[in-house]
Design a protein around this motif. Structure first.
Motif, PDB file in Angstrom:
ATOM      1  N   UNK A 119       8.828   4.595 -20.584  1.00  0.00           N
ATOM      2  CA  UNK A 119       8.755   3.940 -19.279  1.00  0.00           C
ATOM      3  C   UNK A 119       7.544   3.025 -19.151  1.00  0.00           C
ATOM      4  N   UNK A 120       6.772   2.897 -20.211  1.00  0.00           N
ATOM      5  CA  UNK A 120       5.507   2.166 -20.131  1.00  0.00           C
ATOM      6  C   UNK A 120       5.674   0.700 -19.764  1.00  0.00           C
ATOM      7  N   UNK A 121       6.811   0.111 -20.104  1.00  0.00           N
ATOM      8  CA  UNK A 121       7.009  -1.319 -19.838  1.00  0.00           C
ATOM      9  C   UNK A 121       7.603  -1.595 -18.463  1.00  0.00           C
ATOM     10  N   UNK A 122       7.799  -0.575 -17.640  1.00  0.00           N
ATOM     11  CA  UNK A 122       8.395  -0.788 -16.323  1.00  0.00           C
ATOM     12  C   UNK A 122       7.552  -1.742 -15.478  1.00  0.00           C
ATOM     13  N   UNK A 123       8.188  -2.746 -14.913  1.00  0.00           N
ATOM     14  CA  UNK A 123       7.487  -3.699 -14.056  1.00  0.00           C
ATOM     15  C   UNK A 123       7.058  -3.070 -12.738  1.00  0.00           C
ATOM     16  N   UNK A 124       7.583  -1.883 -12.430  1.00  0.00           N
ATOM     17  CA  UNK A 124       7.211  -1.223 -11.182  1.00  0.00           C
ATOM     18  C   UNK A 124       5.732  -0.859 -11.148  1.00  0.00           C
ATOM     19  N   UNK A 125       5.115  -0.702 -12.311  1.00  0.00           N
ATOM     20  CA  UNK A 125       3.696  -0.348 -12.342  1.00  0.00           C
ATOM     21  C   UNK A 125       2.823  -1.461 -11.770  1.00  0.00           C
ATOM     22  N   UNK A 126       3.354  -2.669 -11.665  1.00  0.00           N
ATOM     23  CA  UNK A 126       2.589  -3.776 -11.113  1.00  0.00           C
ATOM     24  C   UNK A 126       2.786  -3.970  -9.626  1.00  0.00           C
ATOM     25  N   UNK A 127       3.421  -2.986  -8.961  1.00  0.00           N
ATOM     26  CA  UNK A 127       3.782  -3.169  -7.551  1.00  0.00           C
ATOM     27  C   UNK A 127       3.038  -2.228  -6.607  1.00  0.00           C
ATOM     28  N   UNK A 128       1.901  -1.716  -7.064  1.00  0.00           N
ATOM     29  CA  UNK A 128       1.131  -0.825  -6.200  1.00  0.00           C
ATOM     30  C   UNK A 128       0.700  -1.491  -4.901  1.00  0.00           C
ATOM     31  N   UNK A 129       0.561  -2.812  -4.911  1.00  0.00           N
ATOM     32  CA  UNK A 129       0.158  -3.530  -3.714  1.00  0.00           C
ATOM     33  C   UNK A 129       1.179  -3.512  -2.595  1.00  0.00           C
ATOM     34  N   UNK A 130       2.394  -3.042  -2.892  1.00  0.00           N
ATOM     35  CA  UNK A 130       3.414  -2.934  -1.849  1.00  0.00           C
ATOM     36  C   UNK A 130       3.212  -1.707  -0.958  1.00  0.00           C
ATOM     37  N   UNK A 131       2.422  -0.739  -1.424  1.00  0.00           N
ATOM     38  CA  UNK A 131       2.193   0.475  -0.645  1.00  0.00           C
ATOM     39  C   UNK A 131       1.416   0.113   0.612  1.00  0.00           C
ATOM     40  N   UNK A 132       1.989   0.456   1.766  1.00  0.00           N
ATOM     41  CA  UNK A 132       1.434   0.003   3.040  1.00  0.00           C
ATOM     42  C   UNK A 132       0.735   1.093   3.832  1.00  0.00           C
ATOM     43  N   UNK A 133       0.715   2.326   3.299  1.00  0.00           N
ATOM     44  CA  UNK A 133       0.083   3.431   4.013  1.00  0.00           C
ATOM     45  C   UNK A 133      -0.343   4.490   3.009  1.00  0.00           C
ATOM     46  N   UNK A 134      -1.221   5.351   3.435  1.00  0.00           N
ATOM     47  CA  UNK A 134      -1.649   6.471   2.593  1.00  0.00           C
ATOM     48  C   UNK A 134      -0.547   7.524   2.583  1.00  0.00           C
ATOM     49  N   UNK A 139       6.116  -8.472   2.345  1.00  0.00           N
ATOM     50  CA  UNK A 139       4.831  -9.034   1.960  1.00  0.00           C
ATOM     51  C   UNK A 139       4.936 -10.539   1.719  1.00  0.00           C
ATOM     52  N   UNK A 140       3.836 -11.225   1.998  1.00  0.00           N
ATOM     53  CA  UNK A 140       3.770 -12.660   1.717  1.00  0.00           C
ATOM     54  C   UNK A 140       2.956 -12.944   0.459  1.00  0.00           C
ATOM     55  N   UNK A 141       2.538 -11.886  -0.248  1.00  0.00           N
ATOM     56  CA  UNK A 141       1.729 -12.046  -1.452  1.00  0.00           C
ATOM     57  C   UNK A 141       2.594 -12.645  -2.565  1.00  0.00           C
ATOM     58  N   UNK A 142       2.304 -13.871  -2.999  1.00  0.00           N
ATOM     59  CA  UNK A 142       3.180 -14.527  -3.979  1.00  0.00           C
ATOM     60  C   UNK A 142       3.219 -13.821  -5.325  1.00  0.00           C
ATOM     61  N   UNK A 143       2.101 -13.228  -5.760  1.00  0.00           N
ATOM     62  CA  UNK A 143       2.082 -12.528  -7.048  1.00  0.00           C
ATOM     63  C   UNK A 143       2.928 -11.263  -6.996  1.00  0.00           C
TER      64      UNK A 143
END
Length: 281
Positions: A140-155, A168-172
């Protein structure tokens, strides 16, 4: 198998609505189907006012969630109840996508007599390890989901649920999200897909693994999505290999589609034809 009903189980942050195109395609081929909303999803989902436009990110981080306290066992119990009712009218083909595979496994473990076939569409199927174990595996190491931590909106610990900001409006983040879910779709398809997603999801995925004595005797199909960047093909293949090794007398019927994680929802014609072929005749 004649006159089955396809029962669809959605993945994380999703709902029954995303199966509508698939259900249309199956209906045009003469097949019955039913799409389930897991607890806290569909019209039972939480859409805080702070999630709307203009967004209030501070408010979004603290608004209560209906998903708090809902877990894997609740999902399994809900789908079991649906399958019991559908089974009164004929055979059941239980289909899960992505995280929905965890619920399929729970239903198959609990009541194999109610399910005539399990179909995992690039879905989690835990055999030798827990969901957490497979998530941290080399496959699972290549999953692109690992780059989406910035989508988390709450603790999550404070909210009691996962909360994502799909608006989100974050283009990256949007570039990575598209790569993970629908790299082979158009701009409109990608944005339309995002607007079907829900902010909240349960924290509890459980630790359930397949039971060789119950789940292991149900006929099953795994649909590999070879262009999937959310659940890499290496992990899909490990799920298949682990299950086949556990029950070598009842191996997965393996099919493949060269599409992304969400393409089977957005343009389901090929996938619907595949499902129809499983019950034809």
């Amino acid at each position: 198998m004649t006159d089955p009903t396809f029962v669809f189980v959605h993945g994380a942050a999703s709902n029954s609505f995303t199966w509508a195109p698939m259900q249309r395609e199956l209906a045009l081929r003469g097949h019955r189907s039913l799409a389930v909303d897991l607890p806290g999803h569909g019209f039972g989902a939480t859409f805080p006012a702070a999630y709307q436009a203009p967004q209030d990110l501070v408010g979004l981080a603290t608004a209560p969630s209906a998903m708090a306290g809902i877990g894997h066992a609740d999902n399994v119990a809900h789908v079991l109840d649906v399958v019991k009712r559908v089974r009164e009218h004929g055979p059941v083909v239980l289909v899960g996508h992505s995280r929905g595979g965890l619920t399929l496994t729970g239903v198959g473990n609990a009541a194999p007599e109610l399910v005539d076939r399990l179909v995992y569409i690039s879905a989690w199927c835990c055999v030798n390890d827990t969901p957490a174990g497979y998530q941290t595996s080399a496959e699972n190491a290549s999953s692109a989901l690992f780059g989406l931590g910035g989508l988390i909106a709450a603790n999550p610990a404070e909210l009691g649920a996962l909360r994502f900001n799909w608006r989100t409006a974050d283009p990256e983040l949007l570039v990575t999200l598209r790569e993970a879910t629908l790299a082979d779709g158009t701009d409109d398809e990608f944005h339309g897909y995002l607007n079907t997603l829900e902010p909240d999801e349960t924290l509890d995925v459980g630790e359930e693994r397949v039971d060789a004595e119950t789940w292991g005797r149900i006929p099953r199909t795994y649909v590999r999505l070879t262009a999937d960047r959310s659940i890499p093909i290496a992990l899909q293949d490990r799920f298949i290999a682990d299950a086949d090794a556990l029950t070598p007398g009842n191996r997965f019927d393996v099919r493949s589609l060269d599409v992304s994680h969400a393409k089977v929802m957005v343009r389901p014609g090929e996938a619907a034809a595949l499902l129809a072929s499983l019950v034809r005749g």
